[in-house]
Motif scaffolding. Structure first.
Motif, mmCIF file in Angstrom:
data_model
loop_
_atom_site.group_PDB
_atom_site.id
_atom_site.type_symbol
_atom_site.label_atom_id
_atom_site.label_comp_id
_atom_site.label_asym_id
_atom_site.label_seq_id
_atom_site.Cartn_x
_atom_site.Cartn_y
_atom_site.Cartn_z
ATOM 1 N N LEU A 163 0.935 8.440 -7.286
ATOM 2 C CA LEU A 163 1.100 9.889 -7.243
ATOM 3 C C LEU A 163 2.003 10.363 -8.377
ATOM 4 O O LEU A 163 1.671 11.310 -9.091
ATOM 5 C CB LEU A 163 1.690 10.314 -5.903
ATOM 6 C CG LEU A 163 2.059 11.801 -5.800
ATOM 7 C CD1 LEU A 163 0.822 12.680 -5.915
ATOM 8 C CD2 LEU A 163 2.793 12.090 -4.494
ATOM 9 N N TYR A 164 3.130 9.695 -8.570
ATOM 10 C CA TYR A 164 4.039 10.104 -9.647
ATOM 11 C C TYR A 164 3.373 9.951 -11.016
ATOM 12 O O TYR A 164 3.585 10.762 -11.915
ATOM 13 C CB TYR A 164 5.332 9.297 -9.584
ATOM 14 C CG TYR A 164 6.303 9.795 -8.542
ATOM 15 C CD1 TYR A 164 7.030 10.963 -8.742
ATOM 16 C CD2 TYR A 164 6.506 9.097 -7.357
ATOM 17 C CE1 TYR A 164 7.917 11.426 -7.791
ATOM 18 C CE2 TYR A 164 7.398 9.554 -6.396
ATOM 19 C CZ TYR A 164 8.101 10.715 -6.608
ATOM 20 O OH TYR A 164 8.984 11.183 -5.664
ATOM 21 N N PRO A 187 4.556 14.416 -16.777
ATOM 22 C CA PRO A 187 5.786 15.045 -17.289
ATOM 23 C C PRO A 187 5.996 16.473 -16.836
ATOM 24 O O PRO A 187 7.119 16.956 -16.797
ATOM 25 C CB PRO A 187 5.600 14.972 -18.817
ATOM 26 C CG PRO A 187 4.117 14.877 -19.017
ATOM 27 C CD PRO A 187 3.614 14.086 -17.856
ATOM 28 N N THR A 188 4.940 17.195 -16.484
ATOM 29 C CA THR A 188 5.109 18.572 -16.017
ATOM 30 C C THR A 188 5.965 18.616 -14.762
ATOM 31 O O THR A 188 6.858 19.442 -14.612
ATOM 32 C CB THR A 188 3.745 19.222 -15.721
ATOM 33 O OG1 THR A 188 2.962 19.195 -16.909
ATOM 34 C CG2 THR A 188 3.922 20.663 -15.259
ATOM 35 N N PHE A 189 5.705 17.671 -13.862
ATOM 36 C CA PHE A 189 6.495 17.578 -12.633
ATOM 37 C C PHE A 189 7.945 17.251 -12.957
ATOM 38 O O PHE A 189 8.866 17.841 -12.403
ATOM 39 C CB PHE A 189 5.900 16.496 -11.729
ATOM 40 C CG PHE A 189 6.782 16.137 -10.558
ATOM 41 C CD1 PHE A 189 6.852 16.964 -9.453
ATOM 42 C CD2 PHE A 189 7.541 14.983 -10.572
ATOM 43 C CE1 PHE A 189 7.669 16.637 -8.380
ATOM 44 C CE2 PHE A 189 8.345 14.655 -9.500
ATOM 45 C CZ PHE A 189 8.407 15.493 -8.406
ATOM 46 N N ALA A 190 8.161 16.331 -13.893
ATOM 47 C CA ALA A 190 9.525 15.895 -14.223
ATOM 48 C C ALA A 190 10.363 17.026 -14.796
ATOM 49 O O ALA A 190 11.590 17.010 -14.707
ATOM 50 C CB ALA A 190 9.476 14.733 -15.211
ATOM 51 N N TYR A 193 12.288 7.426 -10.912
ATOM 52 C CA TYR A 193 12.828 6.870 -12.145
ATOM 53 C C TYR A 193 12.390 5.433 -12.399
ATOM 54 O O TYR A 193 13.000 4.739 -13.211
ATOM 55 C CB TYR A 193 14.355 6.966 -12.129
ATOM 56 C CG TYR A 193 14.842 8.400 -12.219
ATOM 57 C CD1 TYR A 193 15.039 9.020 -13.444
ATOM 58 C CD2 TYR A 193 15.067 9.146 -11.066
ATOM 59 C CE1 TYR A 193 15.459 10.340 -13.526
ATOM 60 C CE2 TYR A 193 15.488 10.471 -11.131
ATOM 61 C CZ TYR A 193 15.678 11.053 -12.367
ATOM 62 O OH TYR A 193 16.082 12.369 -12.452
ATOM 63 N N GLY A 194 11.352 4.991 -11.739
ATOM 64 C CA GLY A 194 10.790 3.680 -12.029
ATOM 65 C C GLY A 194 11.336 2.558 -11.161
ATOM 66 O O GLY A 194 12.200 2.757 -10.300
ATOM 67 N N ARG A 235 0.830 -1.201 0.000
ATOM 68 C CA ARG A 235 0.000 0.000 0.000
ATOM 69 C C ARG A 235 0.867 1.255 0.000
ATOM 70 O O ARG A 235 0.597 2.226 -0.721
ATOM 71 C CB ARG A 235 -0.912 -0.028 1.222
ATOM 72 C CG ARG A 235 -1.900 1.123 1.293
ATOM 73 C CD ARG A 235 -2.840 0.937 2.458
ATOM 74 N NE ARG A 235 -2.119 0.898 3.724
ATOM 75 C CZ ARG A 235 -2.691 0.618 4.879
ATOM 76 N NH1 ARG A 235 -3.975 0.304 4.933
ATOM 77 N NH2 ARG A 235 -1.978 0.612 5.994
ATOM 78 N N HIS A 236 1.922 1.244 0.801
ATOM 79 C CA HIS A 236 2.831 2.380 0.896
ATOM 80 C C HIS A 236 3.507 2.649 -0.452
ATOM 81 O O HIS A 236 3.547 3.789 -0.926
ATOM 82 C CB HIS A 236 3.891 2.085 1.965
ATOM 83 C CG HIS A 236 4.894 3.171 2.148
ATOM 84 N ND1 HIS A 236 4.678 4.254 2.966
ATOM 85 C CD2 HIS A 236 6.128 3.350 1.607
ATOM 86 C CE1 HIS A 236 5.727 5.058 2.926
ATOM 87 N NE2 HIS A 236 6.630 4.525 2.125
ATOM 88 N N VAL A 237 4.026 1.607 -1.078
ATOM 89 C CA VAL A 237 4.712 1.756 -2.364
ATOM 90 C C VAL A 237 3.717 2.146 -3.452
ATOM 91 O O VAL A 237 3.996 3.011 -4.293
ATOM 92 C CB VAL A 237 5.433 0.442 -2.743
ATOM 93 C CG1 VAL A 237 6.023 0.543 -4.143
ATOM 94 C CG2 VAL A 237 6.528 0.129 -1.729
#
Length: 216
Positions: free
Chosen positions: A67-68, A73-76, A88-89, A59-61
């Protein structure tokens, strides 16, 4: 199709420990760190927290990955302003699946940056550091990022894009069926206000909820 060999990390020592995962330096990317679910033993060091329930771990992960994915891409493209690390995956390692994140390092990039709590305890909270922690609060307030577990141990002060900044390295995302923090800024601000007030009380600082700033 041939599968790539798992990334070998079992010989590495962990450099930080959260409530659910260990943090290790990426062996091939000096700019990244790996977050690995607790294992029974790593480099000869028994992990007592290896009994974290699998459901809680997943659940945590999951909430971080979701969220990411939502930030996109705007955040990145705005690393210098993001209050959380770049993601980064996932990486397959010889100890299981780990997640790769931007490392928040000290200015010399030889170790992880100090946490907000470490800075306070070592009496390094100068005027410029106050400015930077309050700038972090502003960046978090302006973001669309629900922070669910802010404390002085997961706010890290590191060198990023030519300047020192504070970054929230853990405790973000929302796993509930109706994520209030995602939709209502007022709810997010109330949650962060509570967390910042607790930090101020613990370390004998002042938190002003009107100006959204820490002071001595």
């Amino acid at each position: 199709m041939l599968l790539a060999q798992p990334l070998k990390i079992s010989h590495l020592a962990w450099v930080a420990k959260g409530s659910h995962r260990l943090v290790l330096f990426h062996p091939n990317r000096p700019d990244l760190v790996l977050k690995l679910p607790f294992v029974d033993e790593l480099n000869g060091r028994l992990m007592q927290n290896a009994t974290v329930p699998e459901k809680a771990m997943n659940r945590h992960v999951s909430r971080e990955r979701k969220l990411y994915g939502r930030l996109g891409p705007t955040f990145a493209s705005s690393k210098n302003y993001a209050p959380i690390p770049q993601y980064y995956g996932s990486v397959v390692t010889d100890l299981g699946v780990a997640d790769a994140y931007e490392g928040i390092f000290s200015r010399d990039r030889k170790k992880l940056g100090m946490t907000f709590g470490q800075i306070i305890r070592r009496k390094l909270l100068r005027k410029d550091v106050f400015l930077d922690i309050n700038e972090f609060v502003n960046r978090l307030d302006r973001s669309d990022i629900p922070a669910t577990d802010i404390n002085a141990s997961n706010i890290v002060y590191g060198y990023r894009e030519g300047r020192m900044v504070f970054v929230l390295v853990d405790g973000f995302g929302d796993y509930r069926s109706f994520p209030l923090e995602t939709w209502f800024r007022r709810v997010r601000r109330r949650r962060t206000s509570t967390a910042f007030s607790k930090i101020a009380k613990r370390f004998d600082l002042v938190w002003d909820d009107q100006t959204r700033q820490f002071s001595a």
